[in-house]
Scaffold this motif. Structure first.
Motif, PDB file in Angstrom:
ATOM      1  N   ASP A 412      39.614  40.073  40.990  1.00 29.06           N
ATOM      2  CA  ASP A 412      38.696  41.193  40.773  1.00 29.06           C
ATOM      3  C   ASP A 412      38.852  42.283  41.832  1.00 29.06           C
ATOM      4  O   ASP A 412      37.987  43.143  41.983  1.00 29.06           O
ATOM      5  N   VAL A 413      39.969  42.236  42.563  1.00 32.86           N
ATOM      6  CA  VAL A 413      40.231  43.240  43.591  1.00 32.86           C
ATOM      7  C   VAL A 413      41.125  44.332  43.011  1.00 32.86           C
ATOM      8  O   VAL A 413      42.138  44.041  42.368  1.00 32.86           O
ATOM      9  N   SER A 414      40.758  45.568  43.241  1.00 27.87           N
ATOM     10  CA  SER A 414      41.539  46.695  42.738  1.00 27.87           C
ATOM     11  C   SER A 414      42.901  46.746  43.430  1.00 27.87           C
ATOM     12  O   SER A 414      43.000  46.562  44.649  1.00 27.87           O
ATOM     13  N   VAL A 415      43.967  46.991  42.658  1.00 30.08           N
ATOM     14  CA  VAL A 415      45.325  47.068  43.193  1.00 30.08           C
ATOM     15  C   VAL A 415      45.979  48.369  42.744  1.00 30.08           C
ATOM     16  O   VAL A 415      45.536  49.008  41.793  1.00 30.08           O
ATOM     17  N   TYR A 416      47.056  48.759  43.427  1.00 33.00           N
ATOM     18  CA  TYR A 416      47.718  50.021  43.090  1.00 33.00           C
ATOM     19  C   TYR A 416      48.730  49.872  41.962  1.00 33.00           C
ATOM     20  O   TYR A 416      49.149  50.864  41.366  1.00 33.00           O
ATOM     21  N   GLU A 417      49.170  48.639  41.669  1.00 34.30           N
ATOM     22  CA  GLU A 417      50.022  48.344  40.520  1.00 34.30           C
ATOM     23  C   GLU A 417      49.587  47.007  39.946  1.00 34.30           C
ATOM     24  O   GLU A 417      49.230  46.088  40.692  1.00 34.30           O
ATOM     25  N   LYS A 418      49.664  46.873  38.644  1.00 33.98           N
ATOM     26  CA  LYS A 418      49.068  45.711  37.991  1.00 33.98           C
ATOM     27  C   LYS A 418      49.705  44.380  38.393  1.00 33.98           C
ATOM     28  O   LYS A 418      49.068  43.326  38.281  1.00 33.98           O
ATOM     29  N   ASP A 419      50.983  44.403  38.851  1.00 41.04           N
ATOM     30  CA  ASP A 419      51.632  43.137  39.197  1.00 41.04           C
ATOM     31  C   ASP A 419      51.415  42.733  40.656  1.00 41.04           C
ATOM     32  O   ASP A 419      51.957  41.730  41.117  1.00 41.04           O
ATOM     33  N   VAL A 420      50.617  43.488  41.406  1.00 41.56           N
ATOM     34  CA  VAL A 420      50.301  43.127  42.788  1.00 41.56           C
ATOM     35  C   VAL A 420      49.285  41.982  42.788  1.00 41.56           C
ATOM     36  O   VAL A 420      48.302  42.012  42.053  1.00 41.56           O
ATOM     37  N   GLN A 421      49.548  40.964  43.590  1.00 43.30           N
ATOM     38  CA  GLN A 421      48.655  39.804  43.702  1.00 43.30           C
ATOM     39  C   GLN A 421      47.812  39.919  44.971  1.00 43.30           C
ATOM     40  O   GLN A 421      48.263  40.461  45.976  1.00 43.30           O
ATOM     41  N   VAL A 422      46.590  39.365  44.920  1.00 43.58           N
ATOM     42  CA  VAL A 422      45.690  39.422  46.075  1.00 43.58           C
ATOM     43  C   VAL A 422      45.107  38.038  46.336  1.00 43.58           C
ATOM     44  O   VAL A 422      44.724  37.326  45.399  1.00 43.58           O
ATOM     45  N   PHE A 423      45.046  37.655  47.630  1.00 43.58           N
ATOM     46  CA  PHE A 423      44.534  36.344  48.008  1.00 43.58           C
ATOM     47  C   PHE A 423      43.559  36.471  49.172  1.00 43.58           C
ATOM     48  O   PHE A 423      43.751  37.281  50.080  1.00 43.58           O
ATOM     49  N   GLU A 424      42.524  35.659  49.114  1.00 40.23           N
ATOM     50  CA  GLU A 424      41.621  35.502  50.257  1.00 40.23           C
ATOM     51  C   GLU A 424      42.148  34.356  51.106  1.00 40.23           C
ATOM     52  O   GLU A 424      42.483  33.285  50.588  1.00 40.23           O
ATOM     53  N   VAL A 425      42.224  34.565  52.416  1.00 38.19           N
ATOM     54  CA  VAL A 425      42.764  33.565  53.336  1.00 38.19           C
ATOM     55  C   VAL A 425      41.624  33.019  54.185  1.00 38.19           C
ATOM     56  O   VAL A 425      40.833  33.785  54.759  1.00 38.19           O
ATOM     57  N   ASN A 426      41.540  31.685  54.239  1.00 37.05           N
ATOM     58  CA  ASN A 426      40.458  31.032  54.975  1.00 37.05           C
ATOM     59  C   ASN A 426      40.994  29.942  55.890  1.00 37.05           C
ATOM     60  O   ASN A 426      42.084  29.391  55.663  1.00 37.05           O
ATOM     61  N   ASN A 427      40.226  29.614  56.920  1.00 40.27           N
ATOM     62  CA  ASN A 427      40.554  28.486  57.788  1.00 40.27           C
ATOM     63  C   ASN A 427      40.215  27.170  57.101  1.00 40.27           C
ATOM     64  O   ASN A 427      39.554  27.147  56.050  1.00 40.27           O
ATOM     65  N   ALA A 428      40.637  26.079  57.722  1.00 41.26           N
ATOM     66  CA  ALA A 428      40.386  24.751  57.146  1.00 41.26           C
ATOM     67  C   ALA A 428      38.901  24.471  56.980  1.00 41.26           C
ATOM     68  O   ALA A 428      38.492  23.767  56.046  1.00 41.26           O
ATOM     69  N   ASP A 429      38.092  25.045  57.867  1.00 41.14           N
ATOM     70  CA  ASP A 429      36.647  24.812  57.775  1.00 41.14           C
ATOM     71  C   ASP A 429      35.961  25.756  56.799  1.00 41.14           C
ATOM     72  O   ASP A 429      34.732  25.759  56.679  1.00 41.14           O
ATOM     73  N   GLY A 430      36.739  26.569  56.106  1.00 39.44           N
ATOM     74  CA  GLY A 430      36.186  27.492  55.125  1.00 39.44           C
ATOM     75  C   GLY A 430      35.851  28.864  55.679  1.00 39.44           C
ATOM     76  O   GLY A 430      35.491  29.771  54.917  1.00 39.44           O
ATOM     77  N   SER A 431      35.968  29.035  56.981  1.00 37.00           N
ATOM     78  CA  SER A 431      35.657  30.345  57.568  1.00 37.00           C
ATOM     79  C   SER A 431      36.713  31.371  57.159  1.00 37.00           C
ATOM     80  O   SER A 431      37.899  31.070  57.039  1.00 37.00           O
ATOM     81  N   TYR A 432      36.250  32.569  56.974  1.00 35.70           N
ATOM     82  CA  TYR A 432      37.068  33.650  56.415  1.00 35.70           C
ATOM     83  C   TYR A 432      38.037  34.221  57.453  1.00 35.70           C
ATOM     84  O   TYR A 432      37.661  34.480  58.602  1.00 35.70           O
ATOM     85  N   ILE A 433      39.305  34.435  57.050  1.00 35.61           N
ATOM     86  CA  ILE A 433      40.321  35.030  57.926  1.00 35.61           C
ATOM     87  C   ILE A 433      40.612  36.467  57.519  1.00 35.61           C
ATOM     88  O   ILE A 433      40.510  37.397  58.316  1.00 35.61           O
ATOM     89  N   GLY A 434      41.011  36.663  56.261  1.00 35.07           N
ATOM     90  CA  GLY A 434      41.380  38.009  55.836  1.00 35.07           C
ATOM     91  C   GLY A 434      41.896  38.021  54.414  1.00 35.07           C
ATOM     92  O   GLY A 434      41.754  37.048  53.663  1.00 35.07           O
TER      93      GLY A 434
END
Length: 706
Positions: A412-434
């Protein structure tokens, strides 16, 4: 300030005048760049961004940062780290937002409108940058903090940031007289426009050529999926029933590897290496001559003998002599091996009754045949096991094993081209990285190659941890109507390489933007990317992700064994073309006398001096050497090899303890990936490894010594 030199991806240098709106541009209150992005994770709202938003945002960003600089200068309080250096480091919020997004679009999804905006903005940014770094009152405050930092209890990170800003002012010409400063400003403007023109010409030349085939017999030798992609390319260009090959590497390289038609191989290869060297409107030779001379003049103004001396003063290498020492040592191993390989390929040609001398456009074709003959290894038989998303997941798996981090797809993240993929990165404890964006496939508006950058760097501001937003860009094999994207071994390692850069940005854990992530010396920045390549084709990793795209079968052990046996095959060629390019870069930038250069003759003379054989050309010839003429690698292409000394030695730590050893992985994260530029790079390296790197591992890696 968000970036010491605000760069629009391909080294469009930041700059600034400030106080007014020189183009009388109306500021749209709905311009997304004028405030923090109102998205859940602060990602760019590409669905709201319009081309007409860019220039007004640049103008407003210049105005905002100039006001922030004035506030620092006019502060009546004595200069301190907090009220001077920190405020400077955090200034330019609008300019940072627009420059990072615009830089990404210019590199990966450009068109004539974007190029025009870049040409209009570049001189404004150059002026702005000079206005900051030639501001004597601002420097006076910086110097006060710098002098005081020698006697006060500063943290190592604070000292590094102070030192970085102080040197940036000095290296930007703050000590020059007015006449010299005026000339420096003019040089900087000219350099920024010349680099833009170089890149614009290269993109046009790359897109303008196509090898159009209408006789199916001319496709002999080509694998079915290569033919299918060529047919798909032709169809997209309105040439149904034909086949088209382009100067995008995923197109021209397999043609050179497999096409039996030697004349067409020559035609395509020459088109590739003659880009911007055709005496037409896209020719880059005069641009190169002008760039080299202006860089020399700037270096001389700043007190250096050459541009290379200027660049290297702030790197691990320090001097051109140290760079040449490394390159020459490698050359002593690489060139003799390349000559042996050339002789072996010539024997194959003769054995087949070829009756011609091996040329550079023959190398890939006969190397592929020899690989099959020696190792029963056909790269086309390997590719079905390397579907791009599986390779991506392999990189994710290694990162998880080493650092415990996880990757969750975001749809659900807006991208500049439709084939661009987006991922949320988290630590092992579930805390958010980027956040991580992945942009894998070629398109008309994308430059060649692969790279990493950021939409937002990690830092801490007003006690709040700012999470990074990173992107990786590549030009991998396009999917076809009946097959997904299947990667070559080179593309597999490239994906892992750029992901390693991505981890450097994602796992940064410093306080200050100016020291965050990849804000390290050029010859240290490739360590995180190149060490990650070591896992790409390791047998323990392959069994996790290398699965046949149709059957799901794990890559067979006998095929992996053949890959290992052939790992150093053709290494003479690969090292020679790389070292030749690094030497060419250095030769352009160690000149100490200005002249009107004959670019072709200069390049030929320098390659003759080192004895480069005619069957091999430098990895990049001058007229399309974007790394050094439209990027940040001038006098710096050697960095890949300098960093290889580090990465080859560093990987031995994992070999000794186990390639997934979490303790070793955590140490690499803590001492390298998280530290950015907060400490001296060799200090960081020795904290991880316990000693300086042993160069023997580079030679072992490349098969030059046992």
């Amino acid at each position: 300030m968000k970036k010491l030199l605000i760069v629009l991806s391909l080294a469009l240098c930041a700059s600034t005048n400030a106080q007014d709106n020189p183009n009388n541009i109306k500021m749209d209150a709905k311009n997304p760049f004028l405030e923090d992005f109102k998205t859940p994770k602060g990602t760019p709202p590409f669905d709201l961004i319009k081309k007409e938003d860019y220039k007004p945002a640049f103008i407003k960003g210049i105005e905002q940062q100039s006001q922030q600089i004035e506030a620092i200068v006019n502060n009546k309080a004595a200069a301190t780290f907090d009220n001077t250096v920190l405020v400077l480091d955090e200034s330019g919020e609008i300019l940072d937002r627009v420059s990072t997004v615009f830089g990404a679009i210019r590199g990966a999804d450009s068109d004539q409108d974007i190029q025009t905006i870049a040409e209009e903005i570049s001189p404004l940014l150059s002026e702005h940058n000079d206005n900051i770094y030639l501001n004597e009152k601002l420097f006076s405050r910086i110097k006060t903090v710098y002098d005081d930092s020698l006697n006060t209890n500063r943290t190592t990170e604070q000292k590094r940031l102070i030192d970085k800003y102080y040197k940036s002012f000095v290296r930007s010409g703050i000590a020059l007289n007015k006449e010299q400063k005026d000339r420096l400003r003019q040089i900087n403007k000219e350099l920024s426009l010349l680099s833009l023109s170089f890149g614009k010409n290269l993109l046009a030349e790359t897109n303008n050529f196509q090898l159009e085939i209408d006789n199916e017999q001319d496709l002999a030798g080509l694998p079915a999926d290569v033919v299918s992609v060529a047919a798909q390319t032709a169809k997209a260009k309105g040439l149904d029933g034909k086949w088209v090959f382009t100067l995008s590497k995923p197109s021209w390289l397999p043609f050179l590897q497999y096409a039996d038609n030697r004349a067409l191989r020559e035609k395509l290869y020459k088109a590739m290496y003659n880009r911007c060297n055709n005496n037409n409107q896209f020719d880059n030779k005069q641009i190169i001559s002008n760039l080299v001379n202006l860089r020399l003049e700037k270096a001389n103004l700043l007190g250096y003998n050459s541009h290379a001396d200027y660049v290297l003063a702030e790197t691990m290498a320090k001097t051109p002599d140290n760079v040449f020492d490394l390159l020459n040592k490698l050359w002593e191993y690489a060139l003799p091996q390349a000559k042996k390989e050339a002789a072996e390929l010539q024997k194959m040609i003769d054995r087949e009754g070829g009756n011609f001398k091996l040329e550079s456009w023959d190398w890939w074709y006969y190397t592929e045949k020899l690989r099959k003959e020696k190792y029963s290894l056909d790269e086309e038989a390997i590719r079905p096991y390397f579907m791009v998303n599986n390779v991506r997941d392999g990189a994710f798996f290694v990162a998880n094993q080493l650092y415990g981090i996880t990757f969750k797809p975001l749809n659900d993240v807006s991208v500049y081209e439709k084939d661009v993929q987006v991922f949320e990165v988290n630590n092992a404890d579930g805390s958010y990285i980027g956040i991580l964006y992945l942009d894998f496939f070629p398109r008309t508006g994308k430059r060649n190659g692969a790279w990493m950058s950021s939409f937002r760097k990690q830092s801490v501001k007003n006690g709040e941890f700012i999470h990074p937003i990173i992107y990786n860009v590549g030009n991998f094999a396009m999917p076809t109507e009946d097959k997904p994207s299947l990667l070559t071994l080179e593309q597999v390692t490239t994906l892992f390489h750029e992901f390693g850069h991505g981890l450097h940005g994602l796992l940064s854990h410093v306080n200050y933007n100016g020291l965050s992530g990849t804000a390290v010396s050029r010859d240290f920045v490739e360590l995180p990317s190149q060490i990650f390549e070591h896992w790409a084709l390791h047998p323990e990793v392959l069994k996790i992700y290398a699965k046949h795209y149709q059957t799901g079968e794990v890559i067979p052990a006998d095929l992996v064994k053949k890959m290992q046996e052939a790992a150093n095959f053709n290494q003479g060629f690969e090292t020679t073309e790389l070292v030749a390019a690094a030497i060419l870069d250095m030769k352009w930038h160690v000149i100490t006398a200005s002249e009107e250069f004959d670019v072709d003759q200069f390049e030929q003379d320098k390659m003759n001096e080192i004895g480069l054989i005619s069957e091999i050309i430098p990895r990049y010839k001058s007229t399309y050497f974007a790394h050094i003429f439209d990027g940040g690698y001038s006098a710096g292409y050697y960095s890949y090899l300098w960093s290889e000394v580090l990465d080859a030695d560093a990987f031995e730590a994992f070999v000794e303890k186990g390639i997934f050893d979490r303790t070793t992985g955590q140490s690499f994260r803590d001492n390298i990936l998280s530290k950015g530029g907060s400490e001296d790079p060799m200090v960081l390296y020795k904290k991880f490894r316990g000693a300086e790197p042993n160069p023997i591992y580079l030679l072992k890696n490349r098969g030059f010594v046992e």
